[in-house]
Design a protein around this motif. Structure first.
Motif, PDB file in Angstrom:
ATOM      1  N   LYS A  59       0.711  -1.194   0.013  1.00 54.99           N
ATOM      2  CA  LYS A  59      -0.052   0.087  -0.004  1.00 54.99           C
ATOM      3  C   LYS A  59       0.920   1.137  -0.068  1.00 54.99           C
ATOM      4  O   LYS A  59       0.618   2.188  -0.707  1.00 54.99           O
ATOM      5  N   LYS A  60       1.880   1.257   0.935  1.00 58.58           N
ATOM      6  CA  LYS A  60       2.606   2.370   0.833  1.00 58.58           C
ATOM      7  C   LYS A  60       4.022   2.134   1.003  1.00 58.58           C
ATOM      8  O   LYS A  60       5.039   2.776   1.598  1.00 58.58           O
ATOM      9  N   CYS A  61       4.567   1.007   0.205  1.00 60.20           N
ATOM     10  CA  CYS A  61       5.980   0.605   0.203  1.00 60.20           C
ATOM     11  C   CYS A  61       6.344   0.524   1.406  1.00 60.20           C
ATOM     12  O   CYS A  61       7.590   0.933   1.658  1.00 60.20           O
ATOM     13  N   LEU A  62       5.891  -0.194   2.578  1.00 58.93           N
ATOM     14  CA  LEU A  62       6.554  -0.293   3.746  1.00 58.93           C
ATOM     15  C   LEU A  62       7.445  -1.384   3.945  1.00 58.93           C
ATOM     16  O   LEU A  62       7.164  -2.234   4.851  1.00 58.93           O
ATOM     17  N   TYR A  63       8.369  -1.650   3.206  1.00 52.13           N
ATOM     18  CA  TYR A  63       9.225  -2.734   3.275  1.00 52.13           C
ATOM     19  C   TYR A  63      10.006  -2.602   4.544  1.00 52.13           C
ATOM     20  O   TYR A  63      10.577  -1.672   4.908  1.00 52.13           O
ATOM     21  N   PRO A  64      10.136  -3.788   5.136  1.00 47.97           N
ATOM     22  CA  PRO A  64      11.107  -3.863   6.284  1.00 47.97           C
ATOM     23  C   PRO A  64      12.734  -3.517   5.705  1.00 47.97           C
ATOM     24  O   PRO A  64      13.105  -4.000   4.529  1.00 47.97           O
ATOM     25  N   VAL A  65      13.553  -2.937   6.598  1.00 46.55           N
ATOM     26  CA  VAL A  65      14.996  -3.078   6.383  1.00 46.55           C
ATOM     27  C   VAL A  65      15.451  -4.167   5.938  1.00 46.55           C
ATOM     28  O   VAL A  65      16.580  -4.016   5.061  1.00 46.55           O
ATOM     29  N   THR A  66      15.051  -5.245   6.361  1.00 47.28           N
ATOM     30  CA  THR A  66      15.635  -6.578   5.985  1.00 47.28           C
ATOM     31  C   THR A  66      15.789  -7.021   4.591  1.00 47.28           C
ATOM     32  O   THR A  66      16.422  -8.058   4.010  1.00 47.28           O
ATOM     33  N   ILE A  67      14.867  -6.344   3.740  1.00 43.41           N
ATOM     34  CA  ILE A  67      14.748  -6.438   2.229  1.00 43.41           C
ATOM     35  C   ILE A  67      16.151  -5.945   1.760  1.00 43.41           C
ATOM     36  O   ILE A  67      16.329  -6.521   0.420  1.00 43.41           O
ATOM     37  N   LEU A  68      16.891  -5.289   2.230  1.00 44.50           N
ATOM     38  CA  LEU A  68      17.969  -4.499   1.594  1.00 44.50           C
ATOM     39  C   LEU A  68      19.199  -5.449   1.825  1.00 44.50           C
ATOM     40  O   LEU A  68      19.415  -5.789   3.337  1.00 44.50           O
ATOM     41  N   ARG A  69      19.863  -5.814   1.076  1.00 42.40           N
ATOM     42  CA  ARG A  69      20.906  -6.670   1.087  1.00 42.40           C
ATOM     43  C   ARG A  69      22.109  -6.147   2.084  1.00 42.40           C
ATOM     44  O   ARG A  69      22.781  -7.143   2.422  1.00 42.40           O
ATOM     45  N   ASN A  70      22.378  -4.800   2.082  1.00 39.58           N
ATOM     46  CA  ASN A  70      23.359  -4.300   2.760  1.00 39.58           C
ATOM     47  C   ASN A  70      22.857  -3.981   4.456  1.00 39.58           C
ATOM     48  O   ASN A  70      23.768  -3.863   5.138  1.00 39.58           O
ATOM     49  N   VAL A  71      21.732  -4.692   4.669  1.00 43.28           N
ATOM     50  CA  VAL A  71      21.392  -4.699   6.185  1.00 43.28           C
ATOM     51  C   VAL A  71      21.853  -6.010   6.575  1.00 43.28           C
ATOM     52  O   VAL A  71      21.125  -7.191   6.247  1.00 43.28           O
ATOM     53  N   ASP A  72      22.947  -6.068   7.347  1.00 43.87           N
ATOM     54  CA  ASP A  72      23.170  -7.547   8.173  1.00 43.87           C
ATOM     55  C   ASP A  72      22.632  -7.446   9.596  1.00 43.87           C
ATOM     56  O   ASP A  72      22.008  -6.343   9.932  1.00 43.87           O
ATOM     57  N   SER A  73      23.131  -8.355  10.427  1.00 47.22           N
ATOM     58  CA  SER A  73      22.261  -8.370  11.604  1.00 47.22           C
ATOM     59  C   SER A  73      22.678  -7.530  12.483  1.00 47.22           C
ATOM     60  O   SER A  73      22.042  -7.004  13.469  1.00 47.22           O
TER      61      SER A  73
END
Lengths: 278, 278
Positions: B215-229
């Motif tokens: 609806k508003k492109c509310l992707y979690p940051v974990t969808i980004l490859r550069n976000v590690d644990s």
């Protein structure tokens, strides 16, 4: 050499080593096992039955190491009913039947107001009233049965009560949650507030799982060292999950109901007699 | 050589390899990534901004491999919020705030009739009414959220409603169960019968977790490859779990809130822009 009369009426020479071994299996210390064998030997006479021998042996064992022998092992024996919860459900059903004289059924699909529930154990109370028993089996120590479990048990009870008003099911008037571990404090508080009966390890005082078991010596067969996972399966399928069931039947009957080998059955029954005839 | 204007206003030579790499990270196939780079090169001019470049690149990528790029990865991105359920609770809180404009709070201890409950998310509705949101995060696929979870959610709701009558807590008038997996059929039937709102993977149609996110492109940051644990932990603690949050802040602000290195932040933001500016 003293001759001993076996259950099959055959006579056999008394075997000190065999008695010793069965005592060690029942968790006796070496020192006490030796003592028991010595004391039993004083009482031997030709034609003495194996049952008399075990009765005498266990009487002495209980005097010496009562707690060590059985109670230490009961907790583990309940864990050995796993790895799934089925045998624990069957065992709880048998226990309630023996302690409270309820008619019981296991794993019934019952239609509530919203959905059909798989009820672990149903107990018939007086009149046309029933108790719902939810069983929660944990197969490792240190896991408490917590608030969520008590809450869904209550929600299930409500759904069945409303189901009864709609004539979908029996009249459930009581609800109980049985577990082989302890309850969290929140679980106890919630259950007490909602009128849910709890039965678990050392809880509640006077009617805990331990107390119910002690009341009529309703040990699970897994307390016997000779019951392995294969024989447990056979015994469970034959509805023989209490040690006392094994004493009340002849080896022949047990054999025909379980398909176990005679040799294995005799070893199991011998140990069962050792445990109960005290 | 074409000069590109970066967010910092610095000029830099256009780097074909860098664009290629970020496309591959966003799950583009090699063939499509090459195509995108060729098409972007046709549109370059001196002084073009990095944002313009990524906008153009993503526009072409979406035309070519829309589904492959994002949707395939969303489910896994939600799993990557684990291994515990905390970040999922925070994420659901942020999602409800963005989609429904609710004021939200996470993990509050609230006194019901029988016990104190840890409520995962509370949403303030109109007037003085509140919605209770129970979150159930599973960290592996194929695990359904089942009847027991919906039942204890309902029992919790009841206890809080009765707690409100006793003036122990807020007035909870709605209840919702949010999960990152699917619901079992019995869970759905029970929830529908009891008026419990369910939000899960592809359920219910029109208002599923996927729909809310889209609806508003509310992707979690974990969808980004550069976000590690490591960076996930820093972002979560700074309440930055939505990709869009990253776009709205300057790198400096993100740095002061998270303590992450500038280099890592720029890589994350670059990818975020790639995802959203399409």
């Amino acid at each position: 050499m003293v001759l001993v009369r076996k259950k099959s009426s055959k006579l056999e020479a008394f075997d000190e080593g065999k008695l010793m071994k069965s005592l060690l299996r029942a968790n006796a210390s070496k020192r006490v096992a030796k003592l028991v064998v010595e004391k039993v030997k004083e009482k031997l006479y030709d034609g003495i039955s194996t049952e008399e021998i075990y009765k005498e042996a266990f009487r002495i064992l209980r005097e010496e190491e009562k707690h060590a022998a059985i109670k230490y092992d009961l907790k583990r024996a309940l864990f050995r009913l796993g790895p799934t919860g089925f045998y624990f459900e069957n065992y709880i059903s048998e226990l309630f039947r023996e302690v409270y004289n309820y008619e019981t059924k296991v794993r019934r699909l019952i239609r509530g107001k919203c959905v059909e529930h798989e009820v672990d154990v149903i107990c018939k109370l007086d009149g046309d009233e029933y108790m719902l028993v939810e069983c929660k089996y944990h197969n490792s120590q240190g896991i408490y049965t917590g608030l969520k479990t008590v809450m869904y048990t209550f929600a299930r009870f409500l759904d069945l009560r409303e189901g009864h008003k709609l004539k979908f099911c029996e009249n459930f008037t009581e609800v109980c949650l049985a577990t082989n571990t302890k309850f969290s404090d929140k679980a106890k508080a919630y259950a007490s507030c909602r009128g849910i009966k709890l039965i678990g390890w050392k809880y509640p005082k006077g009617e805990s799982l331990n107390n119910l078991i002690d009341k009529k010596c309703l040990y699970p067969v897994t307390i016997l060292r000779n019951v392995d996972s294969f024989s447990l399966e056979r015994l469970a399928n034959a509805n023989l999950l209490l040690v006392k069931d094994l004493i009340e039947l002849s080896a022949k009957e047990i054999r025909s109901r379980t398909g176990l080998r005679e040799k294995d059955i005799l070893a199991i029954v011998e140990e069962a007699e050792m445990l109960l005839h005290s």
